[in-house]
Scaffold this motif. Structure first.
Motif, PDB file in Angstrom:
ATOM      1  N   ARG A  16       0.828  -1.207   0.000  1.00 34.14           N
ATOM      2  CA  ARG A  16       0.000   0.000   0.000  1.00 34.14           C
ATOM      3  C   ARG A  16       0.861   1.255   0.000  1.00 34.14           C
ATOM      4  O   ARG A  16       0.520   2.255  -0.648  1.00 34.14           O
ATOM      5  CB  ARG A  16      -0.927  -0.019   1.211  1.00 34.14           C
ATOM      6  CG  ARG A  16      -2.010  -1.084   1.141  1.00 34.14           C
ATOM      7  CD  ARG A  16      -2.772  -1.190   2.440  1.00 34.14           C
ATOM      8  NE  ARG A  16      -1.906  -1.621   3.537  1.00 34.14           N
ATOM      9  CZ  ARG A  16      -2.313  -1.853   4.778  1.00 34.14           C
ATOM     10  NH1 ARG A  16      -3.601  -1.685   5.083  1.00 34.14           N
ATOM     11  NH2 ARG A  16      -1.470  -2.244   5.721  1.00 34.14           N
ATOM     12  N   VAL A  17       1.979   1.210   0.709  1.00 34.09           N
ATOM     13  CA  VAL A  17       2.890   2.354   0.711  1.00 34.09           C
ATOM     14  C   VAL A  17       3.463   2.567  -0.684  1.00 34.09           C
ATOM     15  O   VAL A  17       3.566   3.697  -1.181  1.00 34.09           O
ATOM     16  CB  VAL A  17       4.022   2.129   1.733  1.00 34.09           C
ATOM     17  CG1 VAL A  17       5.046   3.261   1.647  1.00 34.09           C
ATOM     18  CG2 VAL A  17       3.460   2.039   3.144  1.00 34.09           C
ATOM     19  N   THR A  18       3.831   1.462  -1.336  1.00 36.08           N
ATOM     20  CA  THR A  18       4.360   1.556  -2.699  1.00 36.08           C
ATOM     21  C   THR A  18       3.333   2.161  -3.640  1.00 36.08           C
ATOM     22  O   THR A  18       3.652   3.034  -4.465  1.00 36.08           O
ATOM     23  CB  THR A  18       4.766   0.160  -3.198  1.00 36.08           C
ATOM     24  OG1 THR A  18       5.732  -0.398  -2.311  1.00 36.08           O
ATOM     25  CG2 THR A  18       5.354   0.234  -4.591  1.00 36.08           C
ATOM     26  N   ASP A  19       2.093   1.703  -3.552  1.00 36.97           N
ATOM     27  CA  ASP A  19       1.045   2.207  -4.446  1.00 36.97           C
ATOM     28  C   ASP A  19       0.769   3.685  -4.205  1.00 36.97           C
ATOM     29  O   ASP A  19       0.577   4.459  -5.148  1.00 36.97           O
ATOM     30  CB  ASP A  19      -0.231   1.397  -4.244  1.00 36.97           C
ATOM     31  CG  ASP A  19      -0.086  -0.042  -4.722  1.00 36.97           C
ATOM     32  OD1 ASP A  19       0.893  -0.321  -5.430  1.00 36.97           O
ATOM     33  OD2 ASP A  19      -0.951  -0.879  -4.384  1.00 36.97           O
ATOM     34  N   LEU A  68       1.121   9.219  -6.037  1.00 36.62           N
ATOM     35  CA  LEU A  68       1.504  10.615  -5.823  1.00 36.62           C
ATOM     36  C   LEU A  68       2.509  11.078  -6.870  1.00 36.62           C
ATOM     37  O   LEU A  68       2.419  12.208  -7.377  1.00 36.62           O
ATOM     38  CB  LEU A  68       2.086  10.782  -4.416  1.00 36.62           C
ATOM     39  CG  LEU A  68       1.095  10.663  -3.248  1.00 36.62           C
ATOM     40  CD1 LEU A  68       1.838  10.693  -1.917  1.00 36.62           C
ATOM     41  CD2 LEU A  68       0.054  11.779  -3.316  1.00 36.62           C
ATOM     42  N   ALA A  69       3.462  10.220  -7.171  1.00 35.03           N
ATOM     43  CA  ALA A  69       4.460  10.578  -8.178  1.00 35.03           C
ATOM     44  C   ALA A  69       3.806  10.789  -9.543  1.00 35.03           C
ATOM     45  O   ALA A  69       4.147  11.738 -10.273  1.00 35.03           O
ATOM     46  CB  ALA A  69       5.524   9.485  -8.260  1.00 35.03           C
ATOM     47  N   VAL A 121      -3.822   4.642  -9.915  1.00 33.73           N
ATOM     48  CA  VAL A 121      -2.707   3.770  -9.538  1.00 33.73           C
ATOM     49  C   VAL A 121      -3.019   3.002  -8.256  1.00 33.73           C
ATOM     50  O   VAL A 121      -2.546   1.875  -8.053  1.00 33.73           O
ATOM     51  CB  VAL A 121      -1.412   4.593  -9.389  1.00 33.73           C
ATOM     52  CG1 VAL A 121      -0.264   3.720  -8.905  1.00 33.73           C
ATOM     53  CG2 VAL A 121      -1.052   5.250 -10.709  1.00 33.73           C
ATOM     54  N   LEU A 122      -3.835   3.582  -7.384  1.00 31.60           N
ATOM     55  CA  LEU A 122      -4.151   2.923  -6.118  1.00 31.60           C
ATOM     56  C   LEU A 122      -4.936   1.629  -6.331  1.00 31.60           C
ATOM     57  O   LEU A 122      -4.984   0.780  -5.441  1.00 31.60           O
ATOM     58  CB  LEU A 122      -4.944   3.873  -5.217  1.00 31.60           C
ATOM     59  CG  LEU A 122      -4.263   5.197  -4.872  1.00 31.60           C
ATOM     60  CD1 LEU A 122      -5.180   6.037  -3.986  1.00 31.60           C
ATOM     61  CD2 LEU A 122      -2.923   4.947  -4.184  1.00 31.60           C
ATOM     62  N   LEU A 123      -5.543   1.461  -7.488  1.00 32.52           N
ATOM     63  CA  LEU A 123      -6.331   0.259  -7.779  1.00 32.52           C
ATOM     64  C   LEU A 123      -5.569  -0.745  -8.633  1.00 32.52           C
ATOM     65  O   LEU A 123      -6.146  -1.745  -9.063  1.00 32.52           O
ATOM     66  CB  LEU A 123      -7.633   0.653  -8.505  1.00 32.52           C
ATOM     67  CG  LEU A 123      -8.525   1.668  -7.801  1.00 32.52           C
ATOM     68  CD1 LEU A 123      -9.693   2.041  -8.702  1.00 32.52           C
ATOM     69  CD2 LEU A 123      -9.025   1.103  -6.483  1.00 32.52           C
ATOM     70  N   ARG A 124      -4.306  -0.486  -8.864  1.00 33.23           N
ATOM     71  CA  ARG A 124      -3.573  -1.275  -9.869  1.00 33.23           C
ATOM     72  C   ARG A 124      -3.439  -2.747  -9.508  1.00 33.23           C
ATOM     73  O   ARG A 124      -3.414  -3.601 -10.397  1.00 33.23           O
ATOM     74  CB  ARG A 124      -2.189  -0.666 -10.092  1.00 33.23           C
ATOM     75  CG  ARG A 124      -1.205  -0.872  -8.937  1.00 33.23           C
ATOM     76  CD  ARG A 124       0.073  -0.078  -9.131  1.00 33.23           C
ATOM     77  NE  ARG A 124       1.102  -0.489  -8.163  1.00 33.23           N
ATOM     78  CZ  ARG A 124       2.059  -1.368  -8.438  1.00 33.23           C
ATOM     79  NH1 ARG A 124       2.125  -1.935  -9.625  1.00 33.23           N
ATOM     80  NH2 ARG A 124       2.943  -1.687  -7.511  1.00 33.23           N
ATOM     81  N   ARG A 125      -3.340  -3.086  -8.239  1.00 29.77           N
ATOM     82  CA  ARG A 125      -3.156  -4.493  -7.868  1.00 29.77           C
ATOM     83  C   ARG A 125      -4.454  -5.273  -7.950  1.00 29.77           C
ATOM     84  O   ARG A 125      -4.446  -6.453  -8.305  1.00 29.77           O
ATOM     85  CB  ARG A 125      -2.586  -4.593  -6.447  1.00 29.77           C
ATOM     86  CG  ARG A 125      -1.211  -3.990  -6.300  1.00 29.77           C
ATOM     87  CD  ARG A 125      -0.665  -4.153  -4.893  1.00 29.77           C
ATOM     88  NE  ARG A 125       0.547  -3.382  -4.720  1.00 29.77           N
ATOM     89  CZ  ARG A 125       1.767  -3.796  -5.063  1.00 29.77           C
ATOM     90  NH1 ARG A 125       1.911  -4.998  -5.586  1.00 29.77           N
ATOM     91  NH2 ARG A 125       2.824  -3.028  -4.879  1.00 29.77           N
ATOM     92  N   VAL A 136       2.101   5.660 -18.028  1.00 28.55           N
ATOM     93  CA  VAL A 136       3.320   4.926 -17.659  1.00 28.55           C
ATOM     94  C   VAL A 136       3.074   4.009 -16.461  1.00 28.55           C
ATOM     95  O   VAL A 136       3.452   2.826 -16.471  1.00 28.55           O
ATOM     96  CB  VAL A 136       4.464   5.928 -17.370  1.00 28.55           C
ATOM     97  CG1 VAL A 136       5.591   5.232 -16.617  1.00 28.55           C
ATOM     98  CG2 VAL A 136       5.003   6.492 -18.661  1.00 28.55           C
ATOM     99  N   ALA A 137       2.445   4.537 -15.412  1.00 26.83           N
ATOM    100  CA  ALA A 137       2.218   3.727 -14.214  1.00 26.83           C
ATOM    101  C   ALA A 137       1.288   2.557 -14.502  1.00 26.83           C
ATOM    102  O   ALA A 137       1.503   1.439 -14.016  1.00 26.83           O
ATOM    103  CB  ALA A 137       1.640   4.594 -13.095  1.00 26.83           C
TER     104      ALA A 137
END
Length: 391
Positions: free
Chosen positions: A14-17, A22-23, A57-61, A93-94
């Motif tokens: 979750r920290v990675t996502d 944010l990036a 990106v937060l939903l990517r997994r 990109v993400a």
């Protein structure tokens, strides 16, 4: 095995996502703000899209394909609304990286191709200089798409390699535990059988034949010393690092003791111990020195040891024949006794099961059962040397 402190700690996904999201939002927002005509193209809606690209990106997994598709469609909508140029590939990109990292490489390649194709088409047919496609922009988009997908695939393969390595290490550790358990069973079982027999002899001889009692107790002491020596050796292995030298903290007295023989050269010791228990043994060893691999030599010794242990424990035999020969490029081992045999419905114990596992791992075969002339026979057929790929 590395010390726990040397193993890198895994970052919370979750920290990675959150960091990646944010990036993504920050990069797109900076590109929007850097547009020369930002006052006309960079309204609140443009920055809202930047936040949306990061939020996806937060939903990517949980939904990598959905995130990828929605991101590509959002890019098209963004340009339809004529917001500040941010490149076709940059906002995706993400999503491309995540899809490739999560085993959706085909989807990532398809989405990246669609982005580049649409961008190339509309920039080629554009009517204004601003819409004209430049080679630099095309190469940049292709490079971003390829780099994102390649990085995702590389991260996934690296992670899978680490998982595979961890599984392989666990399998090696389990195999080592099984080997230690088999060896300990063989040694302790044999020595305890000898101790039990000689203790019985000593108990019967006390007061009637003190010399016989003292001789029996001497054999008990010898067998006990061998068992303790083997236990100390096993403890040193278990306390030491896997695949490394024994634990330096092991007692000096234990490390100074001579190791128990674990090859065919030690069969004579087994024979003397069994003979002292009253068992008649004929031994034929016809194996040239240095012909066998160490693992084969050790396995042959353990098979003889376990076979003699079973004879002492269960067979009620008076005589055993041990034969170890090299025949047609194979090591052929036979242990036959004149005891009562297996008997109907007898279930093989852990000793026979351990022998069978040991022989199978080395590429050989083992058969056990009643001998044609009575008694019980153990027959093993082993290669002389291990070939590449053998356990």
């Amino acid at each position: 095995m590395p010390h726990p402190s040397a193993v890198p700690q895994t970052v919370d996904p979750r920290v990675t996502d959150i960091a990646l999201g944010l990036a993504m939002a920050l990069v797109v927002a900076v590109v929007i703000a850097a547009d020369p005509d930002a006052l006309r193209h960079a309204g609140p809606g443009a920055y809202l899209f930047a936040v949306g690209f990061g939020a996806l990106v937060l939903l990517r997994r949980r939904a990598p394909r959905t995130v990828l598709v929605v991101t590509v469609l959002a890019v098209f909508v963004y340009y339809t609304l004529q917001f500040a140029p941010i490149g076709m590939a940059l906002p995706a990109v993400a999503a491309l990286y995540s899809a490739a990292e999560l085993r959706r490489t085909g989807w990532a390649i398809g989405a990246g191709t669609a982005l580049i194709a649409v961008s190339t088409y509309y920039r080629t047919v554009g009517n204004t200089p601003e819409e004209a496609l430049t080679p630099y922009e095309l190469v940049t988009d292709v490079a971003l798409v390829a780099a994102a997908i390649a990085l995702g695939v590389a991260v996934r393969l690296s992670r899978e390699a680490r998982v595979h390595e961890a599984h392989a290490a666990e399998q090696r550790l389990q195999a080592e535990r099984l080997r230690i358990a088999r060896d300990l069973h063989d040694v302790v079982g044999h020595n305890l059988s000898v101790i039990a027999l000689h203790s019985g002899v000593a108990a019967e001889a006390v007061g009637r034949d003190d010399d016989a009692a003292r001789g029996a107790l001497a054999h008990v002491r010898e067998a006990t010393s061998g068992t303790l020596r083997e236990l100390r050796s096993t403890v040193r292995v278990l306390r030491g690092p896997v695949g490394g030298p024994p634990d330096a903290a092991a007692p000096d007295s234990a490390s100074a003791e001579a190791p128990a023989p674990t090859g065919l050269a030690g069969v004579s010791t087994l024979v003397r111990s069994a003979q002292a228990a009253g068992l008649g043994i004929d031994v034929t060893l016809d194996v040239p020195p240095g012909l066998l691999d160490g693992a084969i030599d050790a396995a042959a010794y353990r098979i003889v040891q376990e076979s003699l242990t079973n004879v002492l424990r269960h067979a009620a035999a008076t005589h055993v024949a041990v034969s170890v020969r090299v025949t047609d490029g194979r090591l052929v081992l036979r242990v036959s006794d004149d005891g009562r045999g297996a008997g109907p419905g007898l279930v093989p114990g852990s000793g026979i099961s351990g022998m069978r596992e040991r022989v199978a791992l080395l590429g050989g075969t083992l058969t056990t059962g009643d001998a044609p002339g009575g008694g019980f026979r153990v027959a093993a057929d082993l290669p002389l040397r291990l070939e590449t790929g053998d356990a």
